[in-house]
Design a protein around this motif. Structure first.
Motif, PDB file in Angstrom:
ATOM      1  N   LYS A 100      89.664  16.411  63.619  1.00  0.00           N
ATOM      2  CA  LYS A 100      88.786  17.579  63.618  1.00  0.00           C
ATOM      3  C   LYS A 100      88.309  17.902  65.033  1.00  0.00           C
ATOM      4  N   ALA A 101      87.930  16.881  65.794  1.00  0.00           N
ATOM      5  CA  ALA A 101      87.463  17.111  67.162  1.00  0.00           C
ATOM      6  C   ALA A 101      88.571  17.726  68.016  1.00  0.00           C
TER       7      ALA A 101
ATOM      8  N   GLU B 241      91.035  19.691  66.971  1.00  0.00           N
ATOM      9  CA  GLU B 241      91.210  21.095  66.577  1.00  0.00           C
ATOM     10  C   GLU B 241      90.087  21.976  67.104  1.00  0.00           C
ATOM     11  N   LEU B 242      88.850  21.510  66.978  1.00  0.00           N
ATOM     12  CA  LEU B 242      87.712  22.300  67.464  1.00  0.00           C
ATOM     13  C   LEU B 242      87.723  22.402  68.987  1.00  0.00           C
TER      14      LEU B 242
ATOM     15  N   ASP C 253      90.364  22.347  70.861  1.00  0.00           N
ATOM     16  CA  ASP C 253      91.431  23.283  71.185  1.00  0.00           C
ATOM     17  C   ASP C 253      90.947  24.724  71.000  1.00  0.00           C
TER      18      ASP C 253
ATOM     19  N   GLY D   4      89.664  17.096  73.332  1.00  0.00           N
ATOM     20  CA  GLY D   4      88.811  17.050  72.151  1.00  0.00           C
ATOM     21  C   GLY D   4      87.605  17.948  72.352  1.00  0.00           C
ATOM     22  N   LEU D   5      86.446  17.469  71.964  1.00  0.00           N
ATOM     23  CA  LEU D   5      85.230  18.258  72.128  1.00  0.00           C
ATOM     24  C   LEU D   5      84.529  18.030  73.470  1.00  0.00           C
TER      25      LEU D   5
ATOM     26  N   LEU E 175      79.984  15.446  67.250  1.00  0.00           N
ATOM     27  CA  LEU E 175      81.267  15.423  66.550  1.00  0.00           C
ATOM     28  C   LEU E 175      81.191  16.008  65.149  1.00  0.00           C
ATOM     29  N   VAL E 176      79.987  16.203  64.636  1.00  0.00           N
ATOM     30  CA  VAL E 176      79.827  16.770  63.293  1.00  0.00           C
ATOM     31  C   VAL E 176      79.640  18.293  63.340  1.00  0.00           C
TER      32      VAL E 176
ATOM     33  N   THR F 111      80.239  22.146  63.115  1.00  0.00           N
ATOM     34  CA  THR F 111      81.136  22.917  62.253  1.00  0.00           C
ATOM     35  C   THR F 111      81.812  24.013  63.080  1.00  0.00           C
ATOM     36  N   GLU F 112      82.885  24.563  62.551  1.00  0.00           N
ATOM     37  CA  GLU F 112      83.577  25.623  63.277  1.00  0.00           C
ATOM     38  C   GLU F 112      82.687  26.849  63.505  1.00  0.00           C
TER      39      GLU F 112
END
Length: 93
Positions: A1-2, A4-5, A7, A24-25, A66-67, A69-70
């Protein structure tokens, strides 16, 4: 998830012409010192509810939780873009 976000963060800022790098983030935005100083941009971001860390005179580090949301990430990107645009038009040396 990190991944994708992160990116999405780099892609959206990059598409807006912002120099951004990271993994990552964990990302950094490079600010043109002729346009704005990282410290001033970070203070303006703080006023809008977004915390970031200035590094040197022209780099701003972002390390969202890391939590995140999009939708929250895109809200943060909106704040970053608006703040950078305003900083570029109001910098006085």
């Amino acid at each position: 998830k990190a991944f994708e976000l992160g990116d999405a963060f780099r892609r959206r800022l990059g598409d807006a012409g912002v120099v951004v790098r990271g993994k990552g983030l964990l990302n950094a935005v490079v600010v043109d010192p002729a346009t704005a100083y990282a410290w001033d941009v970070c203070l303006a971001l703080k006023e809008r509810g977004l915390l970031a860390k200035p590094t040197h005179n022209n780099v701003i580090r972002f390390a969202p939780p890391l939590v995140i949301t999009e939708p929250q990430l895109h809200q943060a990107i909106d704040i970053i873009l608006q703040t950078l645009q305003e900083a570029a038009t109001t910098k006085d040396r």
